[in-house]
Write an enzyme that holds these catalytic residues in place. Structure first.
Site, PDB file in Angstrom:
ATOM      1  N   PRO A 177       0.822  -1.225   0.000  1.00  0.00           N
ATOM      2  CG  PRO A 177      -0.689  -1.496   1.758  1.00  0.00           C
ATOM      3  CD  PRO A 177       0.569  -2.053   1.187  1.00  0.00           C
ATOM      4  NE  ARG A 187      -6.345  -6.111 -21.424  1.00  0.00           N
ATOM      5  CZ  ARG A 187      -6.486  -5.011 -22.141  1.00  0.00           C
ATOM      6  NH1 ARG A 187      -5.646  -4.014 -21.983  1.00  0.00           N
ATOM      7  NH2 ARG A 187      -7.445  -4.904 -23.025  1.00  0.00           N
ATOM      8  CG  ASP A 223      -8.175  -1.960 -24.373  1.00  0.00           C
ATOM      9  OD1 ASP A 223      -9.314  -2.321 -24.664  1.00  0.00           O
ATOM     10  OD2 ASP A 223      -7.223  -2.721 -24.211  1.00  0.00           O
TER      11      ASP A 223
HETATM   12  N1  4GX Z   1      -1.680  -2.835  -3.195  1.00  0.00           N
HETATM   13  N2  4GX Z   1      -1.387  -5.358   0.743  1.00  0.00           N
HETATM   14  C1  4GX Z   1       0.826  -6.412   1.016  1.00  0.00           C
HETATM   15  C2  4GX Z   1       1.680  -6.902   3.239  1.00  0.00           C
HETATM   16  C3  4GX Z   1       2.756  -5.912   3.078  1.00  0.00           C
HETATM   17  C4  4GX Z   1       2.745  -4.673   3.744  1.00  0.00           C
HETATM   18  C5  4GX Z   1       3.786  -3.789   3.552  1.00  0.00           C
HETATM   19  C6  4GX Z   1       4.777  -5.360   2.086  1.00  0.00           C
HETATM   20  C7  4GX Z   1       4.820  -4.145   2.734  1.00  0.00           C
HETATM   21  C8  4GX Z   1      -1.700  -3.947  -1.308  1.00  0.00           C
HETATM   22  C9  4GX Z   1      -2.317  -2.913  -2.052  1.00  0.00           C
HETATM   23  C10 4GX Z   1      -2.075  -4.368   0.055  1.00  0.00           C
HETATM   24  C11 4GX Z   1      -1.663  -5.565   2.158  1.00  0.00           C
HETATM   25  C12 4GX Z   1      -0.446  -6.302   0.178  1.00  0.00           C
HETATM   26  C13 4GX Z   1      -0.385  -5.672   2.952  1.00  0.00           C
HETATM   27  N3  4GX Z   1       3.772  -6.230   2.257  1.00  0.00           N
HETATM   28  N4  4GX Z   1      -0.730  -4.434  -2.067  1.00  0.00           N
HETATM   29  N5  4GX Z   1       0.509  -6.686   2.406  1.00  0.00           N
HETATM   30  N6  4GX Z   1      -3.342  -2.144  -1.660  1.00  0.00           N
HETATM   31  O1  4GX Z   1      -2.989  -3.809   0.593  1.00  0.00           O
HETATM   32  O2  4GX Z   1      -0.711  -3.755  -3.213  1.00  0.00           O
END
Ligand code: 4GX
Length: 264
Positions: free
Chosen positions: A88, A153, A168
């Protein structure tokens, strides 16, 4: 394009590789896919991949050694690749990021679980931190699938000519024009006359105009972040004039009173 995914739940990707355009692209060798289980790079009887955070607090952190081992193994399989952590905290994914990533030979995607990964992995092993949006997932696996899907894609030969990526949404910064298929009348609503006219020039014009107006109605943010062509300015001005006519006539019945039937 070669995708390598690092995860403690590789089975989550099985249905993703097995359907539709992704499956076809794999069979035709337009893309390759490999999932590595981070647990296979963990030491000890229990092959533990997480540990308690230094400084205390709730939740667990992914241990750095198994991840580093998995990344090194992935780089050996696909030497010319960029390493992406789904998090995130990352740059928000969009079509421009997808295009940028599609230009590389390979992508190593790290799907973390728990509260995150040890910061030293982020510093030393990661080229890109990407978020698929401002919400919290239980793991990075779905985020990796979103990125792989959008990037795959764009690879030449992955889409058939009938579903080319050039036409697209977003490729020209506008959303798609409205789509219709048979039957000609559905629950009392007709397909716009121009689409059954057979006049391809008029159909193209209608599609361009509706995608511009739909972008204005549904996603004004897209128009604000983009320059307008003279053709687009003309269409928007025509709509301004039409709206002024309605206002000036006080909304009496006339040419514009059926505007809601225009399928914009
Ligand atoms: N877009 N998540 C990753 C664990 C985490 C936290 C911090 C690495 C660093 C998310 C998103 C997402 C939740 C995946 C926490 N890993 N990933 N996870 N939104 O919410 O990509």
């Amino acid at each position: 394009m070669n995708f390598v995914v690092l995860t403690i739940f590789p089975e989550m990707f099985n249905p993703f590789w097995e359907f539709g355009i992704i499956r076809r692209a794999l069979l035709r060798k337009k893309i390759s896919a490999l999932t590595l289980n981070i647990r296979d790079f963990a030491k000890g009887k229990h092959r533990i991949t997480d540990d308690r955070p230094y400084g205390g607090g709730c939740g667990m952190v992914m241990k750095p050694e198994p991840l580093a081992g998995a990344i090194r193994a992935a780089k050996k399989k696909v030497p010319e690749s960029k390493t992406i952590l789904l998090t995130p905290q990352g740059r928000t994914f969009n079509q421009n990021v997808a295009r940028e990533l599609a230009s590389f030979d390979g992508l190593i995607l790290i799907s973390g679980r728990y509260e995150g990964v040890d910061e030293r992995i982020c510093h030393d092993y990661i080229d890109y931190e990407i978020s698929i949006g401002d919400y919290v997932l239980t793991g990075g696996e779905l985020a990796a699938m979103v990125v792989i899907d959008a990037v795959a894609r764009l690879i030449p030969g992955v889409l058939g000519s009938s579903d080319s990526a050039e036409k697209d949404s977003f490729s020209c910064g506008l959303i798609e024009h409205a789509q219709f298929t048979r039957p000609r009348t559905f629950e009392g609503e007709d397909v716009p006359e121009v689409l059954v006219s057979g006049n391809h020039g008029e159909i193209e014009k209608w599609r361009f105009e509706t995608s511009l107006i739909r972008t204005f109605l549904k996603r004004q943010d897209l128009l604000k972040n983009r320059s307008l062509s003279s053709q687009e300015i003309e269409i928007l001005k025509k709509w301004c004039r039409d709206i002024e006519k309605i206002i000036n006539s006080g909304g009496k019945r006339g040419r514009f009173s059926k505007v809601s039937n225009n399928h914009h």
